[in-house]
Design an enzyme around this catalytic site. Sequence first.
Site, PDB file in Angstrom:
ATOM      1  N   THR A 109       0.862  -1.195   0.000  1.00 57.19           N
ATOM      2  CA  THR A 109       0.000   0.000   0.000  1.00 57.19           C
ATOM      3  C   THR A 109       0.893   1.237   0.000  1.00 57.19           C
ATOM      4  OG1 THR A 109      -1.949   1.005   1.023  1.00 57.19           O
ATOM      5  CG2 THR A 109      -0.324   0.104   2.531  1.00 57.19           C
ATOM      6  N   ASN A 110       0.342   2.378   0.374  1.00 53.81           N
ATOM      7  CA  ASN A 110       1.143   3.606   0.417  1.00 53.81           C
ATOM      8  C   ASN A 110       0.667   4.457   1.593  1.00 53.81           C
ATOM      9  OD1 ASN A 110      -1.093   5.376  -0.585  1.00 53.81           O
ATOM     10  ND2 ASN A 110      -0.887   3.983  -2.330  1.00 53.81           N
ATOM     11  N   ASP A 111       1.254   5.633   1.725  1.00 54.45           N
ATOM     12  CA  ASP A 111       1.006   6.453   2.926  1.00 54.45           C
ATOM     13  C   ASP A 111      -0.274   7.275   2.881  1.00 54.45           C
ATOM     14  OD1 ASP A 111       3.068   5.762   4.575  1.00 54.45           O
ATOM     15  OD2 ASP A 111       4.485   7.136   3.611  1.00 54.45           O
ATOM     16  N   SER A 112      -1.059   7.179   1.831  1.00 48.48           N
ATOM     17  CA  SER A 112      -2.261   8.017   1.736  1.00 48.48           C
ATOM     18  C   SER A 112      -3.259   7.657   2.850  1.00 48.48           C
ATOM     19  CB  SER A 112      -2.924   7.813   0.372  1.00 48.48           C
ATOM     20  OG  SER A 112      -4.186   8.424   0.377  1.00 48.48           O
TER      21      SER A 112
END
Length: 400
Positions: A211-214
Site C-alpha cells: 500500500t502507500n502512505d495516503s
Amino acid sequence: MLENKHVTVFVTGGIAVYKAADLVRKFIKAGAIVRVAMTKSATEFVQPLTFQILSRNEVYTDTFDEKEPENVSHIHLADWTELAVIVPATANIIGKMANGIADDMVSTTLMATTAPRLIVPAMNSNMLANPATQLNLEKLESFGYTVMEPDTGFLAEGYEGKGRLPEPDKIVEKAHLLLLEKASDLPLKGKKVIISAGGTIERIDPVRYITNDSSGKMGHRLAEQARDLGADVILVTASKLEHPFGVTVRPVSSAREMQAAIMSDFDDATIIIMAAAVSDYRPKNQADKKMKKASQDIQILLEENPDILATMGQQKTHQFLIGFAAETNDVEKYATDKLKRKNADMIVANDVSKEHAGFNKDTNEVIIFQPNKEAIHIETDTKENIAKHILLEALYSMKL
Ligand SMILES: Cc1cc2nc3c(=O)[nH]c(=O)nc-3n(C[C@H](O)[C@H](O)[C@H](O)COP(=O)(O)O)c2cc1C
C-alpha cells in the site's frame, strides 16, 4: 451548512433535557447562532441559566414576558428561526404540534414559524408506542416536518426499550442534512460527484499487502464539501477513516475494486475526483495461504494495475475529470504532463515531501493546473478549505 444559521432549540420536559444542553454546545461549535425556548416542565429538569450560558442568549420561557415593546417575542423568535429543533420532544409537545395547540412559548412559536422543523422524540417506550403518539408523529411527518427515529437502549426507567434520545452528534448531522435538503440554491444540487480516496491495498497473501502512505483525508474532505454544495456524492474509499455522513460510501480495497466501483456510476457523473493514491502495480500472484519464511531471498513479481484516471480520460463525454498528482520533485513538470497524458480537466498537484502538505496531514498546499489556464497556487490551509477551493474552481471552469 450550519455556519451562521439561526437555530432555535425548543426544549420540552423530558429526562433527556440534559442532553439538549450538550446539543446546544455542539450547534455553537458547528457555527450556528442558537436561541433556546423552554417549556415550564423543561425548566423543572434544568435551569434556563444553563442554556443561557451555552447559547450566549437569553432563554425564552414565557409567552407573556414581553421585554421589547417593538416586538412580540414569540413572533419575533419564529421569524428569526431558520431551523427549529425540538429536543427532547415530549409526547405532549408532539400532540400539541400535531393538533394545532399553542398555549405556551414553545408551542406558540412553533405554530408561528415557517422554518424547517426537526422533531427529536424521547420518552418511555410505552408512551412512544401509544397509538396516539404514533398517529401524531405520522401527522407531523405528513405536514413535512422531520421526525428523528428514537434510539433503542437502556431507558431512564431502568429497562431496555425504544425511546432514547439519539446522541447529540447524530442530531447535529440530521440538522445539517435537513438544511441541505431544504436549500434550493446549491450549485451541485441533483448532480452526481464521484470521489475516490485512500491508498489502495494490493494483497500478497491473506496477511500481507502493498500500500502507500495516503490516509484518505483529502478525499474525505472533498466528499464533505461536495455534499455541502448539494451534490449526490459517491465516495469510493480505501481509507480506514470514519465515513462522512450524507454521502454514499463504497469501501474498496484494491485498484481493480476501486475501478469497478467508480465505473458503475461513471456515465451519469458530473464531476469525478481521483484523490485516491492508486497502486501502479499489484503482485502477479496472490497466495491464498500465508506465505512461509524461506531460507533464501524471494522475489515478488508485480504486474501493472489499470490506470483508472487515464481510462476515464479516454471515455469521458460530459464529465469534469480531476486528478491528483502527489510528487516529491519537479511538481509542475509532472503535473502538467499528467494533465495531458490522462486527458484530465484539472490536476491538483501537491508536493508530498513538504512538512505541512500531502499524505496523512490535516493541512495541504496545492497547485491547480487546467488546460489553457494559469496555474493557481493555494497556500497552506486545512484540507477542508483546500477541498472547498478545488470544488469552487471546478464549478467556475464548468460554468455551474
Ligand atoms: C421525571 C419525569 C421524567 C419525564 N420524562 C419524560 C420523557 O422523557 N418524555 C416525555 O414525553 N415526557 C416525560 N415526562 C412527562 C412530561 O414532563 C409531561 O408530560 C409534561 O406535561 C410535558 O410538558 P411539556 O411538553 O410542556 O414540556 C416526564 C415527567 C417526569 C416527572
